[in-house]
Design a protein around this motif. Structure first.
Motif, mmCIF file in Angstrom:
data_model
loop_
_atom_site.group_PDB
_atom_site.id
_atom_site.type_symbol
_atom_site.label_atom_id
_atom_site.label_comp_id
_atom_site.label_asym_id
_atom_site.label_seq_id
_atom_site.Cartn_x
_atom_site.Cartn_y
_atom_site.Cartn_z
ATOM 1 N N ASP A 47 -43.928 -26.448 50.308
ATOM 2 C CA ASP A 47 -44.749 -25.267 50.582
ATOM 3 C C ASP A 47 -44.386 -24.126 49.621
ATOM 4 O O ASP A 47 -45.268 -23.489 49.050
ATOM 5 N N PHE A 48 -43.102 -23.880 49.444
ATOM 6 C CA PHE A 48 -42.659 -22.817 48.551
ATOM 7 C C PHE A 48 -43.151 -23.062 47.122
ATOM 8 O O PHE A 48 -43.689 -22.160 46.466
ATOM 9 N N ILE A 49 -43.005 -24.293 46.641
ATOM 10 C CA ILE A 49 -43.414 -24.598 45.270
ATOM 11 C C ILE A 49 -44.928 -24.475 45.118
ATOM 12 O O ILE A 49 -45.421 -23.928 44.123
ATOM 13 N N GLN A 50 -45.681 -24.947 46.106
ATOM 14 C CA GLN A 50 -47.146 -24.817 46.040
ATOM 15 C C GLN A 50 -47.565 -23.353 46.040
ATOM 16 O O GLN A 50 -48.442 -22.949 45.259
ATOM 17 N N ARG A 51 -46.938 -22.545 46.881
ATOM 18 C CA ARG A 51 -47.283 -21.117 46.938
ATOM 19 C C ARG A 51 -46.857 -20.401 45.662
ATOM 20 O O ARG A 51 -47.560 -19.502 45.182
ATOM 21 N N THR A 52 -45.726 -20.796 45.096
ATOM 22 C CA THR A 52 -45.269 -20.216 43.832
ATOM 23 C C THR A 52 -46.223 -20.592 42.700
ATOM 24 O O THR A 52 -46.560 -19.760 41.853
ATOM 25 N N THR A 53 -46.684 -21.832 42.689
ATOM 26 C CA THR A 53 -47.649 -22.276 41.690
ATOM 27 C C THR A 53 -48.937 -21.475 41.792
ATOM 28 O O THR A 53 -49.483 -21.026 40.773
ATOM 29 N N THR A 54 -49.414 -21.259 43.006
ATOM 30 C CA THR A 54 -50.629 -20.464 43.211
ATOM 31 C C THR A 54 -50.433 -19.037 42.711
ATOM 32 O O THR A 54 -51.323 -18.470 42.063
ATOM 33 N N ALA A 55 -49.267 -18.465 42.986
ATOM 34 C CA ALA A 55 -48.976 -17.107 42.499
ATOM 35 C C ALA A 55 -48.980 -17.080 40.969
ATOM 36 O O ALA A 55 -49.509 -16.146 40.359
ATOM 37 N N GLY A 56 -48.411 -18.121 40.350
ATOM 38 C CA GLY A 56 -48.403 -18.207 38.890
ATOM 39 C C GLY A 56 -49.799 -18.348 38.316
ATOM 40 O O GLY A 56 -50.140 -17.723 37.303
ATOM 41 N N GLN A 57 -50.644 -19.149 38.968
ATOM 42 C CA GLN A 57 -52.024 -19.300 38.522
ATOM 43 C C GLN A 57 -52.767 -17.976 38.615
ATOM 44 O O GLN A 57 -53.532 -17.610 37.712
ATOM 45 N N SER A 58 -52.537 -17.244 39.681
ATOM 46 C CA SER A 58 -53.190 -15.953 39.868
ATOM 47 C C SER A 58 -52.736 -14.958 38.793
ATOM 48 O O SER A 58 -53.556 -14.248 38.207
ATOM 49 N N ALA A 59 -51.434 -14.918 38.542
ATOM 50 C CA ALA A 59 -50.910 -14.011 37.516
ATOM 51 C C ALA A 59 -51.444 -14.375 36.138
ATOM 52 O O ALA A 59 -51.799 -13.492 35.338
ATOM 53 N N THR A 60 -51.548 -15.669 35.857
ATOM 54 C CA THR A 60 -52.091 -16.128 34.585
ATOM 55 C C THR A 60 -53.543 -15.725 34.436
ATOM 56 O O THR A 60 -53.960 -15.229 33.372
ATOM 57 N N ALA A 61 -54.330 -15.927 35.487
ATOM 58 C CA ALA A 61 -55.751 -15.557 35.439
ATOM 59 C C ALA A 61 -55.922 -14.061 35.236
ATOM 60 O O ALA A 61 -56.790 -13.635 34.469
ATOM 61 N N THR A 62 -55.093 -13.278 35.882
ATOM 62 C CA THR A 62 -55.167 -11.828 35.733
ATOM 63 C C THR A 62 -54.882 -11.413 34.281
ATOM 64 O O THR A 62 -55.593 -10.605 33.714
ATOM 65 N N LEU A 63 -53.844 -11.991 33.691
ATOM 66 C CA LEU A 63 -53.514 -11.656 32.301
ATOM 67 C C LEU A 63 -54.594 -12.155 31.340
ATOM 68 O O LEU A 63 -54.840 -11.513 30.314
ATOM 69 N N ALA A 64 -55.209 -13.286 31.643
ATOM 70 C CA ALA A 64 -56.248 -13.827 30.766
ATOM 71 C C ALA A 64 -57.475 -12.926 30.740
ATOM 72 O O ALA A 64 -58.224 -12.915 29.760
ATOM 73 N N GLU A 65 -57.682 -12.154 31.794
ATOM 74 C CA GLU A 65 -58.847 -11.262 31.883
ATOM 75 C C GLU A 65 -58.638 -9.993 31.079
ATOM 76 O O GLU A 65 -59.610 -9.310 30.773
ATOM 77 N N VAL A 66 -57.413 -9.651 30.760
ATOM 78 C CA VAL A 66 -57.109 -8.398 30.061
ATOM 79 C C VAL A 66 -57.491 -8.459 28.621
ATOM 80 O O VAL A 66 -57.448 -9.393 27.939
#
Length: 162
Positions: free
Chosen positions: A143-162
């Motif tokens: 669960d921790f790794i899946q949630r961490t992966t999701t957080a990383g995907q979100s952070a990546t998507a946010t930076l890609a939009e900049v």
């Protein structure tokens, strides 16, 4: 706030900081492992990353691979050209696409054994390490790794939009 609860808060912040530091170190270590695997396979780091995406989530269009990898489409063309020349992927016409020029990219399974062999040491070590955990521990870790992966995907998507 009582001194006991402020002590607990400090301990919690310290543990959270240790976890984040360990995740950064893990990320770095896995990046170095992937770099070594790529070097053995004569693949650039970005090529290995894209091959993993295609193997795990494909077949898919080149534009979807580019979006998932956070790469410009022109860069993706070069990556896919190298992967195809190396016998890792194939481009196929997408019969369901409205545009008859549309293609999908599919990983060729013929070379999977080469990749698996290079990761076998890490996989064996992980199997040994995970054997020490209870089923409840493994569920918590997953669960921790899946949630961490999701957080990383979100952070990546946010930076890609900049």
């Amino acid at each position: 706030m009582s001194s006991a609860s402020s002590g607990e808060a400090r301990r919690r912040r310290r543990l959270a900081s240790e976890i984040k530091d360990s995740l950064r170190e893990l990320s770095n270590q896995l990046s170095l492992l992937n770099h070594q695997v790529g070097a053995h396979l004569d693949l650039k780091d970005v090529d290995l990353d894209c091959l993993e995406l295609i193997t795990r989530h494909g077949p898919m269009s080149p534009s979807i691979v580019a979006r998932r990898a956070g790469l410009h489409p022109a860069t993706m063309t070069g990556v896919l050209d190298r992967l195809q020349r190396g016998g890792w992927i194939v481009r196929e016409r997408d019969p369901e696409a409205a545009d008859r020029r549309a293609v999908t990219v599919r990983a060729l399974r013929d070379r999977n054994a080469e990749v698996f062999q290079l990761y076998s040491g890490m996989n064996t070590t992980m199997d040994d390490l995970l054997a020490d955990y209870s089923e409840a521990d493994l569920e918590l870790l997953a669960d921790f790794i899946q949630r961490t992966t999701t957080a990383g995907q979100s952070a990546t998507a946010t930076l890609a939009e900049v």
